[in-house]
Design an enzyme around this catalytic site. Structure first.
Site, short mmCIF file in Angstrom:
data_model
loop_
_atom_site.label_atom_id
_atom_site.label_comp_id
_atom_site.label_asym_id
_atom_site.label_seq_id
_atom_site.Cartn_x
_atom_site.Cartn_y
_atom_site.Cartn_z
CG HIS A 1 0.52 -1.27 5.97
ND1 HIS A 1 0.09 -1.37 7.30
CD2 HIS A 1 0.41 0.11 5.79
CE1 HIS A 1 -0.20 -0.21 7.70
NE2 HIS A 1 -0.35 0.41 6.80
CG ASP B 1 4.39 -11.34 6.18
OD1 ASP B 1 3.83 -10.32 5.72
OD2 ASP B 1 3.92 -12.40 6.81
#
Ligand code: ADQ
Length: 451
Positions: A153, A361
């Site tokens: 992720h 991110d």
């Protein structure tokens, strides 16, 4: 079988019951696991307590036990003090400690053993995220015949950074235990492929590696959100009323700028504050007309670096408000707490400009959630080029958050954007977020695994 750090349910001490933990991953996987009578292996969130397997929300839940000390060294230590900063461009110095590595290996072994103890003959295993990178190879050693997938992720860093990790080879070999390894972005996939070929005997390309006589497929699968649900919430009468209430509480400014993040040093909240101040310095006529709401969810409060960034941000809010506020009208409103989905969407609907400025991110779901709630094609999204989401959301105002002048400039542009440009950009953004939602993501990953 899904194997993740946490179960999709959490234990409520007061009521003595399990309740679902909401989130995109849980809502995407629940229907699939229900249909396939799947299992979810994960930690209960309660240290020192061994729960027996049980069923909840139509899913068989298999809790893994963790002691308090193991949790501290594995999660607070290796996951959040070593891997998290290293994988996010080392925006904070990662710490390398053998007394954190050993518990990481031990916890990964515990997860692999619990998984294998419950595996059925034709089960497919799907391991989630950076906390469990050794699990694929550990399962393969014990249960050779099963298909194993892994999804990261967070970003996979470039070789120059990853190579610093003293246990780099073990981590790569752990991941190579998978049949399919999936990443949020093309750059993460490329970084992994380069690191694997350099640091192990794996051979191949960015799409496929050969390792110990097997093929490992490298996939790009950007995660999405439950877009329809966010749009529906955005349209709901109560949410619209809540949004109007928020604007009136802010004294109906010309423009509301919003930031929503876990309070994490990777999210660039400090740079965003500086850019906001710079905007007021450059365009003083905006003072009193523009409000900035920053919502920060408490996160990892036991990690010193998180305590530091919190007091830094709170100091900045105080200083900027000190410089620019009039009595009863501070330009920055800072809320340090968690909100329910409806309340959060109320803020998304109240905002003219969404400001998303991470230094790095994996994806960034907040940017997609904002877009999904803008059913009337209003609003503007300012998005860091270092968020995985920027590979898809081309119609955002994409910016380098380190360049404070450019960020302030872009913020000014977003605040003054006319309705026609807003609609043109937002329509395209909504199309992307709708076509690649979390169900698309889960199907893409699971199809590759043959589910
Ligand atoms: P995170 O780093 O947690 O996720 P993000 O993708 O932005 O970051 O997700 C945050 C989630 O928390 C969003 O769903 C948001 O709605 C919610 N949230 C934020 N503030 C909140 C508040 N005050 N109250 C309640 N909820 C709040 C990691 C990676 C990301 C990746 C995701 C999913 O770091 O890059 O996108 O996993 O893969």
């Amino acid at each position: 079988m899904v194997v993740a750090n946490r179960l999709p349910v959490s234990w409520d001490e007061e009521s003595g019951e399990w309740s679902p933990s909401p989130g995109g991953l849980v809502s995407a996987l629940t229907p699939i696991l229900q249909r396939t009578e799947g299992l979810w292996v994960g930690w209960s969130g309660v240290p020192e307590v061994g729960f027996e397997p049980f069923s909840h929300s139509g899913i068989r839940q298999v809790p893994v036990e963790l002691s308090e000390q193991l949790y501290l060294d594995f999660y607070t230590g290796f996951c959040n003090g070593t891997l998290w900063p290293l994988y996010h461009d080392a925006v904070r110095a990662p710490e390398f400690h053998r007394h954190w590595w050993r518990p990481y290996r031990e916890v990964n072994e515990g997860f692999a053993e619990t998984t294998v103890a419950h595996i059925g003959s034709d089960d497919v295993v799907w391991v989630q995220d950076y906390q469990l990178q050794l699990v694929p190879a550990m399962i393969r050693e014990r249960a050779k015949a099963h298909r194993i997938g892994f999804y990261l992720h967070i970003p996979f860093p470039p070789l120059e950074l990853f190579a610093k990790l003293p246990w780099r080879r073990q981590v790569i070999e752990g991941l190579l235990g998978s049949d399919v390894l999936a990443f949020q972005s093309r750059s993460s996939r490329t970084n992994f492929s380069v690191a694997a070929r350099r640091l192990t005997e794996a051979e191949g390309t960015t799409r496929e590696l050969s390792w110990q006589g097997r093929e490992v497929q490298l996939q790009v699968a950007p995660i999405g959100i439950d877009t329809a649900q966010f749009e529906e919430l955005g349209r709901a009468e109560e949410v619209r009323e809540h949004a109007a209430h928020i604007r009136s509480e802010l004294d109906n400014p010309d423009s509301v700028i919003l930031g929503v993040d876990r309070l994490d040093y990777t999210k660039g909240i400090d740079l965003r504050m500086t850019a906001f101040k710079t905007l007021f310095d450059m365009r003083p006529e905006m003072v009193g007309k523009v409000s900035f709401v920053q919502i920060a969810v408490p996160s990892r409060e036991d990690v010193p670096e998180y305590q530091r960034i919190r007091s830094e941000i709170e100091g900045m809010v105080g200083r900027i408000n000190g410089d620019f506020a009039e009595v009863g009208r501070p330009p920055i409103h800072y809320l340090y707490r968690s909100f329910g989905a409806e309340e959060l969407v109320g803020y998304y609907r109240a905002a003219d400009v969404m400001l998303v400025t991470p230094l790095r991110d994996g994806m960034n779901l907040v940017s997609k959630e904002y877009v999904a709630t803008r059913y009337d094609n209003t609003g503007a999204l300012v998005l860091s080029e270092f968020a995985g989401a920027s590979e898809e959301l081309h119609n955002a105002l994409v910016v380098n958050p380190h360049d404070v002048d450019a960020l302030a400039d872009t913020l000014g542009r977003a605040v003054s954007m006319d309705r026609t440009e807003q609609a043109r950009r937002m329509k395209a953004l909504r199309r992307t977020v709708a076509s690649k939602d979390v169900f698309w993501w889960a199907e893409r990953c699971l199809n590759a695994l043959g589910v």
